[in-house]
Design an enzyme around this catalytic site. Structure first.
Site, PDB file in Angstrom:
ATOM      1  N   GLU A  86      45.521  32.638  36.222  1.00  0.00           N
ATOM      2  CA  GLU A  86      44.495  32.081  35.328  1.00  0.00           C
ATOM      3  C   GLU A  86      46.225  30.915  34.841  1.00  0.00           C
ATOM      4  OE1 GLU A  86      43.268  34.777  32.597  1.00  0.00           O
ATOM      5  OE2 GLU A  86      41.135  35.611  33.088  1.00  0.00           O
ATOM      6  N   ASN A  94      45.312  34.433  41.255  1.00  0.00           N
ATOM      7  CA  ASN A  94      43.743  35.352  40.480  1.00  0.00           C
ATOM      8  C   ASN A  94      43.009  34.466  39.668  1.00  0.00           C
ATOM      9  OD1 ASN A  94      41.909  37.361  40.840  1.00  0.00           O
ATOM     10  ND2 ASN A  94      42.701  38.178  39.197  1.00  0.00           N
ATOM     11  N   HIS A 143      33.764  36.653  36.495  1.00  0.00           N
ATOM     12  CA  HIS A 143      33.429  37.510  35.558  1.00  0.00           C
ATOM     13  C   HIS A 143      31.925  36.544  35.169  1.00  0.00           C
ATOM     14  CE1 HIS A 143      35.884  40.098  34.597  1.00  0.00           C
ATOM     15  NE2 HIS A 143      36.901  39.323  34.850  1.00  0.00           N
ATOM     16  N   GLU A 187      36.960  41.141  39.829  1.00  0.00           N
ATOM     17  CA  GLU A 187      36.767  41.540  38.671  1.00  0.00           C
ATOM     18  C   GLU A 187      35.305  41.560  38.396  1.00  0.00           C
ATOM     19  OE1 GLU A 187      39.865  39.958  35.531  1.00  0.00           O
ATOM     20  OE2 GLU A 187      41.560  39.944  36.995  1.00  0.00           O
ATOM     21  N   ASP A 210      31.573  41.389  37.605  1.00  0.00           N
ATOM     22  CA  ASP A 210      31.026  42.226  36.536  1.00  0.00           C
ATOM     23  C   ASP A 210      29.913  40.867  35.805  1.00  0.00           C
ATOM     24  OD1 ASP A 210      32.374  40.412  34.862  1.00  0.00           O
ATOM     25  OD2 ASP A 210      33.428  42.081  33.856  1.00  0.00           O
TER      26      ASP A 210
HETATM   27  O1  LIG Z   1      42.962  45.586  22.823  1.00  0.00           O
HETATM   28  C1  LIG Z   1      43.919  45.641  24.095  1.00  0.00           C
HETATM   29  C2  LIG Z   1      42.289  44.763  24.650  1.00  0.00           C
HETATM   30  O2  LIG Z   1      42.238  43.249  23.968  1.00  0.00           O
HETATM   31  C3  LIG Z   1      42.379  44.561  25.900  1.00  0.00           C
HETATM   32  O3  LIG Z   1      41.730  44.373  26.466  1.00  0.00           O
HETATM   33  C4  LIG Z   1      41.682  44.214  27.712  1.00  0.00           C
HETATM   34  C5  LIG Z   1      41.741  42.363  28.113  1.00  0.00           C
HETATM   35  O4  LIG Z   1      41.714  42.071  29.310  1.00  0.00           O
HETATM   36  C6  LIG Z   1      41.096  42.475  30.008  1.00  0.00           C
HETATM   37  O5  LIG Z   1      41.642  42.399  31.567  1.00  0.00           O
HETATM   38  C7  LIG Z   1      40.883  40.385  31.437  1.00  0.00           C
HETATM   39  C8  LIG Z   1      39.215  40.646  32.264  1.00  0.00           C
HETATM   40  O6  LIG Z   1      39.691  39.032  32.802  1.00  0.00           O
HETATM   41  C9  LIG Z   1      40.281  38.512  32.939  1.00  0.00           C
HETATM   42  O7  LIG Z   1      40.890  36.847  32.763  1.00  0.00           O
HETATM   43  C10 LIG Z   1      41.961  39.157  33.290  1.00  0.00           C
HETATM   44  O8  LIG Z   1      42.650  38.837  34.963  1.00  0.00           O
HETATM   45  C11 LIG Z   1      42.025  40.144  33.375  1.00  0.00           C
HETATM   46  O9  LIG Z   1      43.523  41.363  33.368  1.00  0.00           O
HETATM   47  C12 LIG Z   1      40.439  44.021  30.360  1.00  0.00           C
HETATM   48  O10 LIG Z   1      39.782  44.153  31.355  1.00  0.00           O
HETATM   49  C13 LIG Z   1      40.583  44.593  28.414  1.00  0.00           C
HETATM   50  O11 LIG Z   1      40.846  46.074  28.281  1.00  0.00           O
HETATM   51  O12 LIG Z   1      43.210  45.839  26.403  1.00  0.00           O
HETATM   52  C14 LIG Z   1      44.484  46.428  25.993  1.00  0.00           C
HETATM   53  C15 LIG Z   1      44.032  46.655  24.350  1.00  0.00           C
HETATM   54  O13 LIG Z   1      45.172  46.465  23.312  1.00  0.00           O
END
Ligand SMILES: O[C@@H]1[C@@H](O)[C@H](O[C@@H]2CO[C@@H](O[C@@H]3CO[C@@H](O)[C@H](O)[C@H]3O)[C@H](O)[C@H]2O)OC[C@H]1O
Length: 416
Positions: A156, A197, A233, A263, A265
């Site tokens: 990003e 990415n 996403h 990623e 979804d």
């Molecule tokens: O409280 C935190 C919690 O906020 C954290 O959430 C993660 C945030 O990152 C997510 O992945 C990202 C999703 O979007 C893309 O932009 C990125 O490349 C990804 O890395 C992840 O799914 C959430 O779990 O998790 C840790 C907690 O302590």
């Protein structure tokens, strides 16, 4: 006794068999592989690994041939304070993938988010931050050397308009932080495939063009980049069409890199209506068909497989139901079958689950774009890393006419 042990072993690896036959179980991954892809996979996180029913599903290699740690390999987990590295969480997920015979996509080395404040707010100068970043990459990539099929090296780096995002890395080092990061990762594990990415780069537009420029930049600097990760996403009803996605994939492929959906979804307003689920099934199918249509799209990862552990509701208020399995770990038949069938028919001799005809997919070839033009820096421009040579830089060293490229040190040079 031996036969039942063998049956148990094969069941664990997604292969169904009697003493007289070996049949591959049908599923999202085996269909992807039958379509010529490397994997269909899922992200996961450490807290979920205490849920045995969840782990059984994740470990089913008929559906998942690859695992990505959602958080366990990020900077704020790995190097919480300078020079102190902790790999326990990342190792737990790497071990699970190894035990299951699944590929591992490693995520992510350099990102403005989930970055400890000692880096973000450290006030380091250019040379020091480069050294900190290279040390982080070298240490982590070396720890996982030989285990990571892919590394998301930089995550990003772009704004929506395709310009560089402000971050401690960009603001201190300039755009060269990106090729420096890739060069460090390549040196630490030459066999891992290295990815840039990002999100909102799944169809043509300013941000996708920005990502293509990053590929060119890395190559101009003489560093290695193997692929671009389309996070995907996506939103039910707003997912780009198959043809738009395929053309976008080809724009990257034509720069000499592969592509993966990293990623995926597809979220909707919750609770999801039946028409939303039908649309979601179509949106998953068009994304899978886009990847299927281009040989250099190597695989798809969903960002966890069940709504039980999806990140969406915590980030997008009122949104969710984004994944092919529901909160009770039950398959959403319409969505699951849409993905399955978009990959094509079941592998020959497999234990089939569906006979619905697959949509045809056509390879779209767009014209090969010209080689990236060598950029010339304007007089007075401070090039924050090696524009005039040094530190392994092999890109253009030309200033615009009338100015002289002056190397100040390995990190700074300037067109005067
Ligand atoms: O409280 C935190 C919690 O906020 C954290 O959430 C993660 C945030 O990152 C997510 O992945 C990202 C999703 O979007 C893309 O932009 C990125 O490349 C990804 O890395 C992840 O799914 C959430 O779990 O998790 C840790 C907690 O302590």
């Amino acid at each position: 006794m031996i036969a039942s042990a063998l049956t148990l072993l094969l069941a664990m690896t997604g292969i169904a068999a009697s003493p007289f036959e070996r049949r591959v179980a049908d599923g999202l991954n085996t269909r992807a592989v039958a379509a010529g892809k490397e994997y269909f996979g899922s992200a996961t996180n450490n807290p979920e690994l205490t849920d045995t029913a969840y782990v059984t599903g994740l470990s089913n290699t008929a559906d998942f041939g690859q695992i990505t740690p959602g958080n366990a390999m990020k900077w704020d987990t790995i190097e919480t304070s300078r020079g102190t590295f902790s790999y326990t969480k990342g190792d737990e997920i790497a071990s699970l993938a190894k035990k299951n015979g699944q590929l591992l996509r490693c995520h992510t080395l350099v990102w403005h988010s989930q970055l400890p404040s000692w880096v973000k707010n450290g006030g380091f100068d250019n040379a020091t931050l480069i050294s900190i970043m290279k040390n982080h990459i070298t240490n982590e990539v070396t720890h996982y050397k030989g285990q990571c099929h892919h590394w998301d090296v930089v995550n990003e780096a772009l704004n929506e308009d395709g310009t560089y995002r402000s971050s401690v890395f960009y603001d201190t080092i300039g755009p060269a932080y990106i090729p420096i990061a890739f060069a460090a990762a390549a040196a630490a594990d030459p066999s891992a495939k290295l990815y840039y990415n990002d999100y909102n780069i799944e169809s043509a537009g300013a941000k996708s063009t920005g990502a293509q420029n990053i590929v060119k930049l890395i190559k101009q600097y003489g560093a290695k980049i193997d692929g671009v990760g389309l996070q995907a996403h996506l939103i039910v009803g707003s997912t780009p069409s198959q043809s738009a996605q395929t053309a976008n994939i080809n724009a990257f492929v034509n720069l000499g890199v592969e592509v993966a959906y990293t990623e995926l979804d597809i979220r909707t307003t919750t609770p999801a209506t039946s028409s939303a689920v039908t649309q979601q099934a179509q949106d998953y199918a068009s994304t899978v068909a886009a990847c299927k249509a281009v040989s250099k799209c190597v695989g798809i990862t969903i960002w966890d497989y069940t709504d039980k552990y999806s990140w969406i509701p915590s980030v997008f208020s009122g949104q969710g139901a984004a994944l092919p399995w529901d909160e009770n770990l039950q398959k959403k038949t319409e969505v699951y079958n849409a993905i399955l069938n978009a990959w094509g028919s079941a592998p020959a001799g497999s234990t089939g689950t569906s006979t619905v005809a697959a949509p045809s997919a056509t390879e779209v070839v767009v014209s090969t774009s010209a080689a990236p033009a060598a950029t010339s820096a304007a007089a007075g421009t401070v090039q924050k890393w090696g524009q005039c040579g040094g530190n392994g830089y092999t890109g253009p060293t030309t200033c615009v006419s009338g100015s002289t490229c002056t190397k100040q040190n390995d990190y700074y040079s300037q067109c005067l």
